[in-house]
Design an enzyme around this catalytic site. Structure first.
Site, PDB file in Angstrom:
ATOM      1  N   CYS A   8      10.688   1.981   3.030  1.00  0.00           N
ATOM      2  CA  CYS A   8      10.564   0.598   2.561  1.00  0.00           C
ATOM      3  C   CYS A   8      11.303   0.487   1.227  1.00  0.00           C
ATOM      4  O   CYS A   8      11.969   1.432   0.808  1.00  0.00           O
ATOM      5  CB  CYS A   8       9.107   0.157   2.464  1.00  0.00           C
ATOM      6  SG  CYS A   8       8.124   0.944   1.166  1.00  0.00           S
ATOM      7  N   ASN A  11       8.607   2.480  -1.730  1.00  0.00           N
ATOM      8  CA  ASN A  11       7.840   3.666  -1.335  1.00  0.00           C
ATOM      9  C   ASN A  11       6.515   3.776  -2.086  1.00  0.00           C
ATOM     10  O   ASN A  11       6.074   4.854  -2.452  1.00  0.00           O
ATOM     11  CB  ASN A  11       8.673   4.935  -1.498  1.00  0.00           C
ATOM     12  CG  ASN A  11       8.084   6.162  -0.817  1.00  0.00           C
ATOM     13  OD1 ASN A  11       8.214   7.272  -1.300  1.00  0.00           O
ATOM     14  ND2 ASN A  11       7.447   5.994   0.322  1.00  0.00           N
ATOM     15  N   CYS A  13       3.984   0.973  -1.156  1.00  0.00           N
ATOM     16  CA  CYS A  13       3.050   0.160  -0.364  1.00  0.00           C
ATOM     17  C   CYS A  13       3.165   0.453   1.130  1.00  0.00           C
ATOM     18  O   CYS A  13       2.336   1.156   1.692  1.00  0.00           O
ATOM     19  CB  CYS A  13       3.281  -1.337  -0.616  1.00  0.00           C
ATOM     20  SG  CYS A  13       2.871  -1.890  -2.286  1.00  0.00           S
ATOM     21  N   ARG A  14       4.191  -0.082   1.775  1.00  0.00           N
ATOM     22  CA  ARG A  14       4.270  -0.030   3.236  1.00  0.00           C
ATOM     23  C   ARG A  14       4.598   1.345   3.792  1.00  0.00           C
ATOM     24  O   ARG A  14       3.905   1.833   4.698  1.00  0.00           O
ATOM     25  CB  ARG A  14       5.309  -1.044   3.743  1.00  0.00           C
ATOM     26  CG  ARG A  14       4.941  -2.476   3.429  1.00  0.00           C
ATOM     27  CD  ARG A  14       6.056  -3.425   3.783  1.00  0.00           C
ATOM     28  NE  ARG A  14       7.189  -3.207   2.887  1.00  0.00           N
ATOM     29  CZ  ARG A  14       8.375  -3.773   3.036  1.00  0.00           C
ATOM     30  NH1 ARG A  14       8.615  -4.572   4.060  1.00  0.00           N
ATOM     31  NH2 ARG A  14       9.336  -3.543   2.166  1.00  0.00           N
ATOM     32  N   SER A  15       5.654   1.979   3.316  1.00  0.00           N
ATOM     33  CA  SER A  15       6.024   3.276   3.915  1.00  0.00           C
ATOM     34  C   SER A  15       5.002   4.373   3.635  1.00  0.00           C
ATOM     35  O   SER A  15       4.705   5.152   4.545  1.00  0.00           O
ATOM     36  CB  SER A  15       7.454   3.687   3.523  1.00  0.00           C
ATOM     37  OG  SER A  15       7.605   3.827   2.139  1.00  0.00           O
ATOM     38  N   ASP A 123       5.611  -7.229   2.834  1.00  0.00           N
ATOM     39  CA  ASP A 123       5.388  -6.338   1.699  1.00  0.00           C
ATOM     40  C   ASP A 123       4.174  -6.824   0.902  1.00  0.00           C
ATOM     41  O   ASP A 123       4.229  -7.866   0.250  1.00  0.00           O
ATOM     42  CB  ASP A 123       6.623  -6.322   0.811  1.00  0.00           C
ATOM     43  CG  ASP A 123       6.574  -5.235  -0.245  1.00  0.00           C
ATOM     44  OD1 ASP A 123       5.464  -4.732  -0.542  1.00  0.00           O
ATOM     45  OD2 ASP A 123       7.641  -4.886  -0.766  1.00  0.00           O
TER      46      ASP A 123
END
Length: 152
Positions: A8, A11, A13-15, A123
């Protein structure tokens, strides 16, 4: 050994959420010796930082650890090291392909394209909705693990 990399923008939050959820699913199925998971950022903003507090809090609700996770940036060597390089949104995918010099390689794809959602993972750094992100990440991880299990 199958190697999966989630990517993301930052690196945090999402990934890392996808990395932690995928690791949890893999462990529960007893596949830790066959599948390894990591995550990375397109940017250098959060290198060495732990996942965002919202990500940590949401994962803790579900008993999923982020222990030892630190942000890192995508590097060219990742193309050779990973079997799947998965962007959390379409901008990530475009940037991954550009950075790795792989405009159409099938190992690089958008995370939710494996699901019925067929959209980007929003995000939560900007939306503040870590629950929506978690729900989509869980669906995506389940779909990816099913795809990987077919090849084992």
């Amino acid at each position: 050994m199958i190697r999966v990399l989630f990517v993301c923008l930052g690196n945090i939050c999402r990934s890392p959420m996808a990395e932690a959820v995928m690791r949890d699913l893999i462990e529960k199925k007893g596949l830790s010796s066959k599948i390894k998971v990591d995550s990375a950022a397109m940017s250098s903003w959060h290198i060495g930082e732990p996942p965002h507090k919202g990500t940590q809090s949401k994962l803790k609700e579900y008993g999923i650890s982020t222990s030892g996770m630190k942000g890192r940036q995508l590097v060219k060597e990742d193309f050779e090291s990973f079997d799947y390089i998965i962007g959390m949104d379409s901008n990530n995918v475009r940037n991954i392909r550009e950075k790795l010099g792989q405009p159409e390689h099938p190992k690089i794809f958008r995370f939710l394209d494996l699901t019925s959602h067929k959209k980007d993972v929003p995000d939560p750094y900007y939306t503040g909705d870590f629950q929506e992100t978690y729900d989509l990440v869980l669906d995506g991880c389940k779909a990816l693990l099913e795809k990987i299990e077919e090849s084992l």
